[in-house]
Design an enzyme around this catalytic site. Sequence first.
Site, short mmCIF file in Angstrom:
data_model
loop_
_atom_site.label_atom_id
_atom_site.label_comp_id
_atom_site.label_asym_id
_atom_site.label_seq_id
_atom_site.Cartn_x
_atom_site.Cartn_y
_atom_site.Cartn_z
N GLY A 485 -4.68 -0.09 -63.42
CA GLY A 485 -3.99 -1.18 -64.10
C GLY A 485 -2.97 -0.62 -65.06
N GLY A 487 -0.64 -1.74 -68.87
CA GLY A 487 -0.39 -2.66 -69.96
C GLY A 487 0.95 -2.36 -70.59
N GLY A 488 1.16 -2.89 -71.78
CA GLY A 488 2.44 -2.73 -72.43
C GLY A 488 2.72 -1.32 -72.90
N GLY A 490 1.09 1.67 -71.47
CA GLY A 490 0.82 2.74 -70.53
C GLY A 490 0.03 2.27 -69.34
N SER A 491 -0.35 3.23 -68.51
CA SER A 491 -1.08 2.93 -67.28
C SER A 491 -2.44 3.61 -67.30
CB SER A 491 -0.28 3.41 -66.06
OG SER A 491 0.98 2.77 -66.02
N VAL A 492 -3.37 3.06 -66.52
CA VAL A 492 -4.73 3.58 -66.45
C VAL A 492 -4.99 4.06 -65.03
CG1 VAL A 492 -7.17 3.09 -66.85
CG2 VAL A 492 -5.43 1.90 -68.19
N LYS A 506 -6.14 6.79 -69.59
CA LYS A 506 -5.02 5.99 -70.09
C LYS A 506 -3.88 6.92 -70.49
CE LYS A 506 -3.10 2.12 -71.64
NZ LYS A 506 -3.72 1.33 -72.72
N ASP A 602 -7.06 -8.12 -80.61
CA ASP A 602 -6.55 -8.45 -79.27
C ASP A 602 -7.71 -8.73 -78.31
OD1 ASP A 602 -4.53 -8.99 -77.47
OD2 ASP A 602 -4.25 -6.91 -76.85
#
Length: 794
Positions: A485, A487-488, A490-492, A506, A602
């Site tokens: 996945g 997000g704003g 970085g990537s996992v 991450k 969050d």
Amino acid sequence: MVIGRKTDFVEAFLITLLISASSLLITAQNITYPSVAYPPNSWSNIPNLSFNSGRVRPILITGIFVCGFHCGVHDCLFAVSIFPANYTLSPRVVWSANRNNPVENGASLQLSENGDLMLQDADGSPIWNTKTSGKFVSRLELTGQGNLVLYDRNNKTVWQSFDHPTDTLVPGQALVSGQKLTADLSISNSSSGLYSLALVNDSLIAFVEPDAQQVYFGPLRLKTYEPGQPKALYLNGSFDPFVLPSTSSLQFIKLESDGYLMAYAYQFSESRWTWTVSDLFSNYIGPCGFPCGEYGLCSDGNCTCPRAGGNDSTQVYHDKGDSYSLLELKDFDINFSPHFESSANRKQCKDACLKNCSCKAAIYREQKINSSGHCSLLPRIYAFERYDENDSTRGYKSIAYIKVQSPTTSGGARRRRIIVLVLGSTLGVILLIPIVVVGMFFLQRNNRNSKDDREEYEKLERIRFTRFSYHNLGAVTDNFSVKLGEGGFGSVYYGSLPDSTKIAVKRLDRTGHIDKSFLAEAETLRSVNHVNLVNLIGFCAEDSHRLLVYEYMQNGSLDRWIFSRNQESTLTWKLRQSIILDVAKGLAYLHDGCNLKILHLDIKPQNILLDENFKACLADFGLSKLIGVDQNQVLTTMRGTPGYMAPEWSSATITEKVDVYSFGIVVLEILCGRRNVDRCQPEGEMHLLNVFKKKAEEGKLMELVDKISEEMDSDGAEIMKMVRLAAWCLQADYSRRPSMPIVVKVLEGDLDVEENLNFDFSNMQAPPIARNAAAPSNRVTSTSLLPSILSGPR
């Protein structure tokens, strides 16, 4: 089968063990996948994390071949792949039905009673089908060769994937006249790309799409040719006309995205199993055999771009023709024979191209014997290759012309340039002073950053977590090839440590100075430890690379389960209760269970991860805030995800009750099985809180409950208690919301939900801004972000 050599016997025995191991692995997961399916039947594209971490969702399995949905980050292919039996390498797709039109989670494959095999996307739109309706299809079978076949009642083939190759051939498959292999667009994009391999008459050619004239390999004649039935058959040891090493291991041939035809074999090398690769074209082509791409110039095996000057082979001609001129490339040509006019001189050739709107380039060839010329006008730009003018095998000299846009030299244009020059000079003087000031500021800041970096590197040495090198993380994640996945920030990526520990890595998508929030997270998480917080294993801070290594959560994020409309992905009422309690315990620990008070800021389903037993853990502390345990509020900038943010955020003065509000939204989404803001709903029901208020006024709160699970109606009293708890957490007046430790007590049955709840969730009362700076309980301080933007997989 007779094995003539001892080495062959050993290899065959190892392969047998590998295939057996594959079967044992599948059996160990208590999942049985057939090799045959019968109409009518259907399959849904539902994540199955117990098989290849959810990247492959099998439908049929035969030996080393798996047919099903093969998924990347955002989309999926219906495909057949070779699956190395020991699972140490990723599956290799050898055929796909929808490479140019991938589908999403929730898509379906249907084998209709009429005999059609149909692929539909999640929204029901048709994507692909075999068009075999009415042909008396009796079964769908994945053969031992990796061929997906529809058979009729007489056991005759109605349709087979071998007749529709993509970019790969497997042993036993043939490339016949009218078929072609087309490479992927790139390593990361499986759409149809630029290069194709086809059988034309009795020869193989490789060319640049979409023009089969632009051949960069061949024609190479077949060694075995049957008139009327030309085919290039791939067998163990040969792909006519190529000779390959004979092996008993897994193998396939693939046209790669760069135009190379490669042969792969799965072999044991250097104490591990790996794919060995051989280039089949290398012995047949010269240094400029592979095209450099449009506008590319190949000279002595090197690709360059054309330049208007500074190169002996180029010169700009200003022959006017609708504001275009020609760039001359002396001794350059294309390596195929387009249509040439019978006779033309150089000037006629250039003029013809300039006056022809469809002409993008021209090739002029002049015979060495009599200086007669021939011209070809090209409607598109190809790669150009430089030839030696003294090459005796070529009976002509070549010049290529590329049409380029000419600079405008009219009087009006000159006047405009003068005006621009004057204005530019004036503005330059005006802006000079601010530029100098800004430059001095950045110089001073860079000096300060260098000092900060030294201090931060010293802090890194004190962190107790395992420190990984970037090289090692690349190795354990298969070069970051499996994205879970993004997000704003970085990537996992999925990975596996040498001790078989599964991890999620991450990676921050930015570079520069050491990120202070990255350090704050790594330093602070060493002092927090809770079963409902994602476990941080280690980190990497090497050069510009910033990565955090977490435990892998097999069932992914909560949103995949509560918002899915598929029955197979539905959570039971007991699981929903358990997840809500897990989240509450994790938040209670952050707020009240350690020597620091941590505001997550969050909380949402995407940041709640589930392990193989659906234990919930909080993740992604990228927006978190750390305050002292004696503080009850903090002044900070607005942060979070719209729809989950408490009303008092508009005041910028917040307490831990903003997390309680977000928790209430998540509880409501878990109970209702829909998003807080759902634009697919009618306008009056788009916002879940508005519907919540309306149902409360009507006394019909049970109508909110998710109906996809039959269990959700079985325990009305418990469900209503949970609905009321959500309402308590959503009180517009933050002081009326419970603390998270109180929420845990309610969920465990030790306390009751408060009465007289207000269902008007928009009447906000913000925390008062503290005025007594001397009192510790009211002091508003500025603190560094606690767990950083790298934290936990999204």
